[in-house]
Write an enzyme that holds these catalytic residues in place. Sequence first.
Site: not given
Ligand code: NAD
Length: 496
Positions: A147, A174, A224, A279, A380
């Site tokens: 997101f 989403e 994440s 991130c 985090e």
């Molecule tokens: P998230 O892991 O909750 O979601 C990421 C994606 O995975 C979304 O599209 C979501 O719909 C999907 N998802 C969520 N739960 C799921 C599940 N149980 N099974 C399958 N798919 C699932 O992450 P977020 O909250 O949207 O974003 C924040 C996180 O992203 C933070 O941890 C941040 O550090 C990380 N991030 C990392 C980078 C990087 O380059 N390393 C860059 C941006 C964000």
Amino acid sequence: MINHWIDGKPWESKPARTGIVYDPATGLAQDEVALASEADVDAAVAAAKTAFPAWRETPVTRRQNVMFAFRELVVAHREDIAKILTREHGKTVPDAIGEVQRGLEVVEFACNVAHLVKGEFSEQVSTGVDTFTMRQPLGVVAGITPFNFPAMVPMWMYPLAIACGNTFVLKPSEKDPSASMYCAELMAEAGLPPGVLNVVHGDKVAVDRILAHPDIEAVSFVGSTPIARYIYETGTRAGKRVQALGGAKNHMVVLPDADMELAADAAVSAGYGSAGERCMAISVVVTVGDAADRLLPKVVERIAKLRTGPGMDPDSEMGPLVTPEHRDKVVGLIDQGVAEGADLVVDGRGFAPEGFEGGFYVAPTLFDRVSPDMEIYKHEIFGPVLSVVRVDHYEDALAMINHNPYGNGTALFTNDGGAARKFQSEVQVGMVGVNVPIPVPLSFYSFGGWKSSIFGSHAIYGPEGVHFYTKQKVVITRWPDPVFRGVDLGFPQHGR
Ligand code: NAD
């Protein structure tokens, strides 16, 4: 209702399930987003599979031309995209414009793809024998994005994948899905044929179908750490190529000789920018020796001047968090920090700008005397919370970072070149800044952390992105020469 984009047009059928898209500034639900069923994902993959043979055969120079046209459209609509980001994510408009800019840089890199997919050629590796390599696209590839950068992170993926000759299925977050739809429309306007870029919205149902789908060759994920690990393990078990970038806990070390004004500016900018939902945000400031006593008053002074408010308000420097659940999680961790005995220097709980009492706000928060056994150190937080950890020596700071399970970004503030050189060599982190708090490489390098911040062997975008989205083929040729005809069951001998 925000529905999918499949085969170059909006998807018509009504979804069985939907999610809420909030306006984080007011706290009100502003739209609904379709949550894809397995059949919706299958339709997107089928469109991408059908589009692949013709797109793969499209000359690389013509694929580049589409990227050039897309680049022009993104530049022309930069502010429109930024406002979509602000409306759904909550970040301020200038910050959102910066996000679009960083995504655009990857589009510009993709404009040069003809150069990037060039192979190698060696003449006369044996008598009359030449060898060359070529890089070919994989087929249908998918991207699953978080997101916090709803325009930039998808742009880390689809422009390069598509320029390399692949077709793409994007599953954006989403929570803030509209920027992806807008960009898919711009891609169509730029001349991208239907089916080459598809967008399906959704949750675990859509993601699990992507991971299992036999027609998807590769998956790029950013999100994440627990989900990144799951994506990597599940996707590779299904035989796919996977790069999965995870979460972070970024430390900024301040040595006693550092320029404290510069360090205070950096800590506040990198800790509270985008409300800490980056991130590469700085989460922990590790002060060495007496640095804390000189740094902290300067940080507090700067925090007092920060203006938190709706992202659309030009006076706001920091916006709200993305959802009520996320706000509650951040507040819960602050509560826990207090309960565990950290020194709460600035408390951002309970804040709301006038007229926006329902928004998901947490104002900048600062803890001092945090220790690595506390929950606020271990998690985090992904909110506007900075923790100061005091240590006696450089070695203590280094050991703390190297012991941390994450390894995305880190920074050292010092005026001592020797100390900086030692740090950049010894630290177990993928991206390192020296007097630079957020060391994000430009698009002609690649982006990736170490340890639990990445799963898979390819970093994202840049040269590693090209390698991820293509496979190398080696061709060895010999044009028949009458001198060497005849059966020979032995290995060819040197020089023949
Ligand atoms: P998230 O892991 O909750 O979601 C990421 C994606 O995975 C979304 O599209 C979501 O719909 C999907 N998802 C969520 N739960 C799921 C599940 N149980 N099974 C399958 N798919 C699932 O992450 P977020 O909250 O949207 O974003 C924040 C996180 O992203 C933070 O941890 C941040 O550090 C990380 N991030 C990392 C980078 C990087 O380059 N390393 C860059 C941006 C964000």
